[in-house]
Design an enzyme around this catalytic site. Structure first.
Site, PDB file in Angstrom:
ATOM      1  N   HIS A 152     -15.870  24.666  28.948  1.00 35.67           N
ATOM      2  CA  HIS A 152     -15.832  25.768  27.971  1.00 35.67           C
ATOM      3  C   HIS A 152     -16.955  25.686  26.935  1.00 35.67           C
ATOM      4  O   HIS A 152     -16.810  26.130  25.800  1.00 35.67           O
ATOM      5  CB  HIS A 152     -14.461  25.862  27.275  1.00 35.67           C
ATOM      6  CG  HIS A 152     -13.400  26.444  28.158  1.00 35.67           C
ATOM      7  ND1 HIS A 152     -13.015  27.764  28.093  1.00 35.67           N
ATOM      8  CD2 HIS A 152     -12.676  25.893  29.161  1.00 35.67           C
ATOM      9  CE1 HIS A 152     -12.070  27.987  29.009  1.00 35.67           C
ATOM     10  NE2 HIS A 152     -11.856  26.876  29.674  1.00 35.67           N
ATOM     11  N   THR A 153     -18.060  25.096  27.344  1.00 34.48           N
ATOM     12  CA  THR A 153     -19.220  25.061  26.442  1.00 34.48           C
ATOM     13  C   THR A 153     -20.133  26.257  26.674  1.00 34.48           C
ATOM     14  O   THR A 153     -20.884  26.637  25.775  1.00 34.48           O
ATOM     15  CB  THR A 153     -20.061  23.787  26.683  1.00 34.48           C
ATOM     16  OG1 THR A 153     -20.374  23.722  28.072  1.00 34.48           O
ATOM     17  CG2 THR A 153     -19.307  22.541  26.248  1.00 34.48           C
ATOM     18  N   ASP A 154     -20.095  26.840  27.865  1.00 35.72           N
ATOM     19  CA  ASP A 154     -21.165  27.795  28.218  1.00 35.72           C
ATOM     20  C   ASP A 154     -21.200  29.020  27.309  1.00 35.72           C
ATOM     21  O   ASP A 154     -22.243  29.360  26.744  1.00 35.72           O
ATOM     22  CB  ASP A 154     -21.156  28.163  29.714  1.00 35.72           C
ATOM     23  CG  ASP A 154     -19.881  28.818  30.224  1.00 35.72           C
ATOM     24  OD1 ASP A 154     -18.897  28.896  29.457  1.00 35.72           O
ATOM     25  OD2 ASP A 154     -19.885  29.264  31.384  1.00 35.72           O
TER      26      ASP A 154
ATOM     27  N   GLU B  62     -19.732  40.314  35.301  1.00 37.13           N
ATOM     28  CA  GLU B  62     -18.391  39.766  35.053  1.00 37.13           C
ATOM     29  C   GLU B  62     -17.901  40.115  33.637  1.00 37.13           C
ATOM     30  O   GLU B  62     -16.736  40.437  33.437  1.00 37.13           O
ATOM     31  CB  GLU B  62     -18.395  38.247  35.252  1.00 37.13           C
ATOM     32  CG  GLU B  62     -16.994  37.662  35.123  1.00 37.13           C
ATOM     33  CD  GLU B  62     -16.842  36.282  35.736  1.00 37.13           C
ATOM     34  OE1 GLU B  62     -17.831  35.533  35.762  1.00 37.13           O
ATOM     35  OE2 GLU B  62     -15.713  35.948  36.152  1.00 37.13           O
TER      36      GLU B  62
ATOM     37  N   ALA C  31      -8.812  28.593  41.777  1.00 30.16           N
ATOM     38  CA  ALA C  31      -8.605  27.146  41.706  1.00 30.16           C
ATOM     39  C   ALA C  31      -9.622  26.452  40.808  1.00 30.16           C
ATOM     40  O   ALA C  31      -9.678  25.234  40.756  1.00 30.16           O
ATOM     41  CB  ALA C  31      -8.660  26.551  43.109  1.00 30.16           C
ATOM     42  N   GLY C  32     -10.461  27.239  40.127  1.00 32.54           N
ATOM     43  CA  GLY C  32     -11.461  26.635  39.243  1.00 32.54           C
ATOM     44  C   GLY C  32     -12.726  26.228  39.965  1.00 32.54           C
ATOM     45  O   GLY C  32     -13.504  25.421  39.468  1.00 32.54           O
TER      46      GLY C  32
ATOM     47  N   SER D 279     -15.177  33.500  42.638  1.00 32.83           N
ATOM     48  CA  SER D 279     -15.685  34.816  42.240  1.00 32.83           C
ATOM     49  C   SER D 279     -17.199  34.807  42.050  1.00 32.83           C
ATOM     50  O   SER D 279     -17.880  35.738  42.474  1.00 32.83           O
ATOM     51  CB  SER D 279     -14.983  35.310  40.977  1.00 32.83           C
ATOM     52  OG  SER D 279     -14.964  34.316  39.996  1.00 32.83           O
TER      53      SER D 279
ATOM     54  N   ASP E 240     -21.051  29.607  36.023  1.00 31.30           N
ATOM     55  CA  ASP E 240     -20.673  29.774  37.428  1.00 31.30           C
ATOM     56  C   ASP E 240     -21.786  30.428  38.246  1.00 31.30           C
ATOM     57  O   ASP E 240     -22.127  29.976  39.341  1.00 31.30           O
ATOM     58  CB  ASP E 240     -19.404  30.635  37.541  1.00 31.30           C
ATOM     59  CG  ASP E 240     -18.266  30.068  36.727  1.00 31.30           C
ATOM     60  OD1 ASP E 240     -18.360  28.907  36.300  1.00 31.30           O
ATOM     61  OD2 ASP E 240     -17.285  30.800  36.492  1.00 31.30           O
TER      62      ASP E 240
END
Ligand code: GLA
Length: 409
Positions: A38-40, A178, A128-129, A133, A190
């Protein structure tokens, strides 16, 4: 399944859905996040690796100015006019395909030159992380480039020497797809990973400066073992966007103190500043921010450890990342924690953490290569004993990024 077998399966599904042969094939890998959770979207630092589990898109150019897409995994299809692309219900797969066309057209300011018929087949576990996507988005973009329907765009501009700047632009177009079309406030991680992947390399990205590096995992490198807890969630289910808002609440606090220009993202706040302001901050939001800022540090240390060939240190940082997710960011779950605790006692374990958004899905573990199979067995048994559910365990290798080609015949 090899990527070629996956493309062949997609081509068979294409033939039965549309009749005739698919002429074009593209593929893109899923990814694991190694450090920098969760840094991006906070402008921070991240390390990831593309993995050898892919999404394939095959198909052909079509005369009508319409996109037609069939998803073999869901046995579902979608049709949309290029001139008026509308978002479907939240959380449904066609939004990802439509969003790529929408974002490319928006970035270029013109429509694609022709429509297409395409079939998607994937082996990246969903929800599933592992960025199923983003692998769909990247494969879809390469399909359109290979099809020659993107004005001024060819696959050659995006592969090989000298192509990284164009590839970064494409990653940003896909992120916009996205964010603005699918409706998830995700960062660049991602799409970057699926496009920039390289076999036997980890990827480093500074999400503020967009500086990046492909860092060798070593020879022989460790195994990347993905353990799927068999619990799932959808990115668009609200928790992700709530964390985004909690991080931004801390940004707002510092904006008010230091000025709008001095602080745009959490990256512009130092750990010392956070600690100094601790008592003035919301008790939940300050823990979220501490997770993000300590993750940035772990990424810096992780890149140095990997460059020095110190896999033990790199693994310890990965485990520290999980603890921080569990305690400060609170994006783990009982199932993911159990999976990590079982892994800690398994042979060859170097480090492990949840992968991606969190709350469900997979953990990623760094494991001594020659012990990967024993590790996998131990986790299968241990997790089943604890949770009463058989996990899926995938022993992966770091893989190359998205690519496209013409099919013979
Ligand atoms: C998801 C998002 C990424 C990133 C991770 C958490 O995978 O799509 O952009 O924010 O969560 O690091």
């Amino acid at each position: 399944m090899t990527p070629a077998e996956l493309e062949a399966a997609a081509a068979r599904a294409f033939a039965s859905e549309y009749g005739g042969r698919a002429r074009i094939a593209a593929r893109a890998p899923g990814r694991v996040e190694l450090l920098g959770n969760h840094t991006d979207y906070n402008g921070g630092l991240v390390m990831a690796a593309a993995i050898d589990r892919h999404t394939a898109v095959v198909g052909r150019v079509w005369t009508e100015r319409e996109g037609r897409v069939y998803a073999a995994n869901f046995e579902g299809s979608a049709r949309f006019p290029l001139a008026a692309i509308e978002r479907g219900p939240v959380g449904t797969w066609p939004n990802y395909a439509k969003g790529v066309v929408w974002a490319l057209q928006e970035a270029l300011g013109v429509e694609l030159t022709a429509g297409f018929e395409a079939t998607i087949a994937g082996e990246v576990p969903l929800g599933a992380g592992l960025s199923s996507s983003a692998s769909l988005q990247a494969a879809f973009a390469f399909f359109l480039l290979q099809a020659g329907v993107v004005p001024g765009g060819t696959v050659e501009q995006y592969v090989g020497e000298g192509s990284d700047a164009a590839l970064m632009d494409l990653a940003m177009v896909l992120r916009r797809s996205e964010n603005a079309f699918v409706g998830v406030s995700s960062g660049l991680l991602d799409q970057f990973s699926s496009l920039f992947g390289r076999a036997d390399h980890a990827l480093f990205l500074d999400c503020q400066s967009l500086e990046f590096a492909r860092v060798p995992l070593g020879a022989p490198g460790p195994a990347i073992v993905v353990c799927d807890s068999k619990t799932s969630r959808k990115l668009a289910d609200g928790m992700y966007n709530r964390r985004f808002a909690e991080c931004n609440a801390v940004v707002d606090h510092f904006k008010a103190r230091k000025g709008e220009d001095a602080v745009r993202l959490l990256r512009d706040v130092s750990l010392d500043e956070l600690e100094d302001a601790w008592n003035d901050l919301d008790p939940t939001c300050r823990k979220r921010a501490r997770h993000v800022l300590t993750e940035n540090r772990r990424v810096e240390e992780g890149v140095a450890a990997l460059r020095a060939g110190d896999l033990k240190r790199f693994g310890a940082l990965i485990s520290a990342s999980h603890a921080s997710s569990r305690d400060d960011f609170e994006n783990s779950s009982a199932a993911l924690d159990a999976l990590i605790e079982v892994a800690e006692g398994a042979p060859g374990f170097l480090g492990g953490k949840l992968s991606g958004a969190g709350w469900a899905g997979c953990t990623v573990n760094l494991v001594e290569a020659d012990e990967a199979e024993e590790f996998a067995e131990a986790v299968r048994h241990g997790y089943f004993r604890r949770q009463g559910v058989a996990p899926a365990v995938h022993v992966c290798r770091a893989a190359d990024g998205a690519s496209g080609r013409m099919l013979n015949g």
